[in-house]
Design a protein around this motif. Structure first.
Motif, PDB file in Angstrom:
ATOM      1  N   THR A  66       0.785  -1.307   0.072  1.00  0.00           N
ATOM      2  CA  THR A  66       0.014  -0.033  -0.145  1.00  0.00           C
ATOM      3  C   THR A  66       0.860   1.213   0.044  1.00  0.00           C
ATOM      4  O   THR A  66       1.766   1.312   0.772  1.00  0.00           O
ATOM      5  N   LEU A  67       0.543   2.132  -0.946  1.00  0.00           N
ATOM      6  CA  LEU A  67       1.376   3.370  -0.903  1.00  0.00           C
ATOM      7  C   LEU A  67       0.365   4.526  -0.265  1.00  0.00           C
ATOM      8  O   LEU A  67      -0.856   4.295  -0.393  1.00  0.00           O
ATOM      9  N   ILE A  68       0.927   5.151   0.672  1.00  0.00           N
ATOM     10  CA  ILE A  68       0.357   6.146   1.579  1.00  0.00           C
ATOM     11  C   ILE A  68       0.682   7.561   1.356  1.00  0.00           C
ATOM     12  O   ILE A  68       1.675   7.802   1.499  1.00  0.00           O
ATOM     13  N   LEU A  69      -0.411   8.385   0.979  1.00  0.00           N
ATOM     14  CA  LEU A  69       0.023   9.715   1.053  1.00  0.00           C
ATOM     15  C   LEU A  69      -0.531  10.320   1.972  1.00  0.00           C
ATOM     16  O   LEU A  69      -1.815  10.318   2.195  1.00  0.00           O
ATOM     17  N   PRO A  70       0.268  10.840   3.132  1.00  0.00           N
ATOM     18  CA  PRO A  70      -0.467  11.158   4.421  1.00  0.00           C
ATOM     19  C   PRO A  70      -1.353  12.403   4.368  1.00  0.00           C
ATOM     20  O   PRO A  70      -2.369  12.359   5.218  1.00  0.00           O
ATOM     21  N   HIS A  71      -1.257  13.296   3.556  1.00  0.00           N
ATOM     22  CA  HIS A  71      -2.142  14.642   3.492  1.00  0.00           C
ATOM     23  C   HIS A  71      -2.319  14.674   2.024  1.00  0.00           C
ATOM     24  O   HIS A  71      -1.286  15.519   1.494  1.00  0.00           O
ATOM     25  N   ALA A  72      -3.271  14.065   1.438  1.00  0.00           N
ATOM     26  CA  ALA A  72      -3.354  14.463  -0.049  1.00  0.00           C
ATOM     27  C   ALA A  72      -3.560  16.053  -0.307  1.00  0.00           C
ATOM     28  O   ALA A  72      -4.471  16.337   0.326  1.00  0.00           O
ATOM     29  N   THR A  73      -3.105  16.342  -1.532  1.00  0.00           N
ATOM     30  CA  THR A  73      -3.540  17.742  -1.838  1.00  0.00           C
ATOM     31  C   THR A  73      -3.874  17.598  -3.403  1.00  0.00           C
ATOM     32  O   THR A  73      -3.883  16.324  -3.936  1.00  0.00           O
ATOM     33  N   LEU A  74      -4.748  18.567  -3.887  1.00  0.00           N
ATOM     34  CA  LEU A  74      -5.111  18.623  -5.027  1.00  0.00           C
ATOM     35  C   LEU A  74      -4.001  18.240  -6.375  1.00  0.00           C
ATOM     36  O   LEU A  74      -4.183  17.549  -7.232  1.00  0.00           O
ATOM     37  N   ARG A  75      -2.778  18.501  -5.749  1.00  0.00           N
ATOM     38  CA  ARG A  75      -1.778  18.422  -6.806  1.00  0.00           C
ATOM     39  C   ARG A  75      -1.117  16.861  -6.922  1.00  0.00           C
ATOM     40  O   ARG A  75      -0.583  16.531  -7.586  1.00  0.00           O
ATOM     41  N   ASP A  76      -1.739  16.248  -5.783  1.00  0.00           N
ATOM     42  CA  ASP A  76      -1.797  14.536  -5.952  1.00  0.00           C
ATOM     43  C   ASP A  76      -2.350  13.768  -6.766  1.00  0.00           C
ATOM     44  O   ASP A  76      -2.153  12.674  -6.916  1.00  0.00           O
ATOM     45  N   THR A  77      -3.223  14.452  -7.451  1.00  0.00           N
ATOM     46  CA  THR A  77      -4.039  14.139  -8.494  1.00  0.00           C
ATOM     47  C   THR A  77      -3.235  13.627  -9.585  1.00  0.00           C
ATOM     48  O   THR A  77      -2.605  14.436 -10.204  1.00  0.00           O
ATOM     49  N   ALA A  78      -3.574  12.063 -10.080  1.00  0.00           N
ATOM     50  CA  ALA A  78      -2.413  11.714 -10.791  1.00  0.00           C
ATOM     51  C   ALA A  78      -2.640  10.042 -10.996  1.00  0.00           C
ATOM     52  O   ALA A  78      -3.574   9.609 -10.306  1.00  0.00           O
ATOM     53  N   VAL A  79      -1.894   9.350 -12.104  1.00  0.00           N
ATOM     54  CA  VAL A  79      -2.002   7.936 -12.173  1.00  0.00           C
ATOM     55  C   VAL A  79      -0.822   7.610 -11.322  1.00  0.00           C
ATOM     56  O   VAL A  79       0.295   8.001 -11.630  1.00  0.00           O
ATOM     57  N   TYR A  80      -1.164   6.489 -10.543  1.00  0.00           N
ATOM     58  CA  TYR A  80      -0.285   5.885  -9.759  1.00  0.00           C
ATOM     59  C   TYR A  80       0.184   4.396 -10.127  1.00  0.00           C
ATOM     60  O   TYR A  80      -0.678   3.718 -10.442  1.00  0.00           O
ATOM     61  N   TYR A  81       1.449   4.260 -10.641  1.00  0.00           N
ATOM     62  CA  TYR A  81       1.775   2.913 -11.053  1.00  0.00           C
ATOM     63  C   TYR A  81       2.493   2.326  -9.908  1.00  0.00           C
ATOM     64  O   TYR A  81       3.543   2.763  -9.198  1.00  0.00           O
ATOM     65  N   CYS A  82       1.954   0.933  -9.945  1.00  0.00           N
ATOM     66  CA  CYS A  82       3.099  -0.032  -8.959  1.00  0.00           C
ATOM     67  C   CYS A  82       3.834  -0.860 -10.103  1.00  0.00           C
ATOM     68  O   CYS A  82       3.251  -1.504 -10.650  1.00  0.00           O
ATOM     69  N   ILE A  83       4.854  -1.086 -10.014  1.00  0.00           N
ATOM     70  CA  ILE A  83       5.766  -1.670 -10.296  1.00  0.00           C
ATOM     71  C   ILE A  83       6.662  -2.637  -9.731  1.00  0.00           C
ATOM     72  O   ILE A  83       7.135  -2.274  -8.795  1.00  0.00           O
ATOM     73  N   VAL A  84       6.706  -3.909  -9.893  1.00  0.00           N
ATOM     74  CA  VAL A  84       7.521  -5.025  -9.472  1.00  0.00           C
ATOM     75  C   VAL A  84       8.903  -5.119 -10.283  1.00  0.00           C
ATOM     76  O   VAL A  84       8.630  -5.718 -11.566  1.00  0.00           O
ATOM     77  N   ARG A  85      10.024  -4.933 -10.115  1.00  0.00           N
ATOM     78  CA  ARG A  85      11.057  -5.178 -10.620  1.00  0.00           C
ATOM     79  C   ARG A  85      12.286  -6.111 -10.326  1.00  0.00           C
ATOM     80  O   ARG A  85      12.621  -5.991  -9.051  1.00  0.00           O
ATOM     81  N   VAL A  86      12.695  -7.035 -10.928  1.00  0.00           N
ATOM     82  CA  VAL A  86      13.746  -8.074 -10.350  1.00  0.00           C
ATOM     83  C   VAL A  86      15.036  -7.592 -10.028  1.00  0.00           C
ATOM     84  O   VAL A  86      15.475  -6.112 -10.529  1.00  0.00           O
ATOM     85  N   ARG A  87      15.727  -7.849  -9.046  1.00  0.00           N
ATOM     86  CA  ARG A  87      16.920  -7.306  -8.406  1.00  0.00           C
ATOM     87  C   ARG A  87      18.123  -7.634  -9.354  1.00  0.00           C
ATOM     88  O   ARG A  87      19.145  -6.797  -9.455  1.00  0.00           O
ATOM     89  N   SER A  88      17.971  -8.591 -10.414  1.00  0.00           N
ATOM     90  CA  SER A  88      19.251  -9.014 -10.991  1.00  0.00           C
ATOM     91  C   SER A  88      19.587  -7.812 -11.926  1.00  0.00           C
ATOM     92  O   SER A  88      18.912  -6.973 -12.411  1.00  0.00           O
ATOM     93  N   GLY A  89      20.948  -7.714 -12.115  1.00  0.00           N
ATOM     94  CA  GLY A  89      21.571  -6.844 -12.871  1.00  0.00           C
ATOM     95  C   GLY A  89      21.103  -6.847 -14.225  1.00  0.00           C
ATOM     96  O   GLY A  89      21.305  -5.850 -14.888  1.00  0.00           O
ATOM     97  N   THR A  90      20.749  -7.944 -14.654  1.00  0.00           N
ATOM     98  CA  THR A  90      20.386  -8.072 -16.206  1.00  0.00           C
ATOM     99  C   THR A  90      19.010  -7.322 -16.469  1.00  0.00           C
ATOM    100  O   THR A  90      18.744  -7.473 -17.719  1.00  0.00           O
TER     101      THR A  90
END
Lengths: 113, 114
Positions: free
Chosen positions: A72-96
């Motif tokens: 869960t991503l938490i924006l503690p005190h949201a403002t109008l400027r936080d209106t946006a598309v939020y992307y959750c991305i999982v990325r492998v740790r490997s250097g490749t």
């Protein structure tokens, strides 16, 4: 990279906390969770990332469940400027992976006055 | 630092024309990327580069070419523009190595092919 599932849209009142969920049930041990946001078709902006511990920075907090299958991503005190598309991305740790990011459709967060 | 700079911001091309989208970064980042974003969708990786002289295909490379002759610049070339290439194009860069580095994105180039 593991696939993520996010709700297509969410609303939040200005000044309240915005809690954006992300499911990544197939995440593996060497994958990090990243969050980016995109405000009104601008270039995406990095917010925060984590492996298994909760993380906090000046923008947000990231809570990762103990089994790491969701976060869960938490924006503690949201403002109008936080209106946006939020992307959750999982990325492998490997250097490749070379830092490549796989974007889903994200969550459209609308903050109301 | 200017960060990641993309030019032009907007362009209209006719079918079959060619053009080069420019991307420059002043952060001395080894890794650079080109993404495209269709309306209402997430970004898709076109090409990426891990250093000068090294490039590789991403998820949707067809119809595009790239080169990386310097660390700073990573141009994207469209040879025969098609309507399917109407999209917003984003360039990004990041430091090489490690997981604790973030990607920085440019402001995008909005391309329309008619």
């Amino acid at each position: 990279d593991a696939k993520t599932t996010q709700p297509p849209s969410m609303d939040c009142a200005e000044g309240r906390a915005a809690n954006l969920p992300c499911n990544h049930s197939t995440i593996s041990g060497n994958e990090y969770v990243y969050w980016y946001r995109q405000i009104h078709s601008q270039g995406p902006q990095y917010i925060i990332h984590g492996l298994k511990n909760n993380e906090t920075n000046e923008m947000a907090s990231l809570i990762i469940t103990e089994d790491r299958k969701s976060s869960t991503l938490i924006l503690p005190h949201a403002t109008l400027r936080d209106t946006a598309v939020y992307y959750c991305i999982v990325r492998v740790r490997s250097g490749t992976s070379y830092g490549k990011l796989t974007f889903g459709q994200g969550t459209i967060l609308t903050v109301h006055p | 630092n200017a960060g990641v700079t993309q030019t032009p911001k907007f362009r209209i091309l006719k079918i079959g024309q060619s053009m080069t989208l420019q991307c420059a970064q002043d952060m001395n980042h080894n890794y650079m990327y080109w993404y495209r974003q269709d309306p209402g969708m997430g970004l898709k990786l076109i090409y990426y580069s891990v250093g000068a002289g090294i490039t590789d295909k991403g998820e949707v490379p067809n119809g595009y070419n790239v080169s990386r002759s310097t660390t700073e610049d990573f141009p994207l070339r469209l040879e025969l523009a098609a309507p399917s290439q109407t999209s917003v194009y984003f360039c990004a860069s990041r430091e090489s190595g490690g997981m604790n580095t973030e990607a920085f994105f440019g402001q995008g180039t909005r391309l329309t092919v008619v």
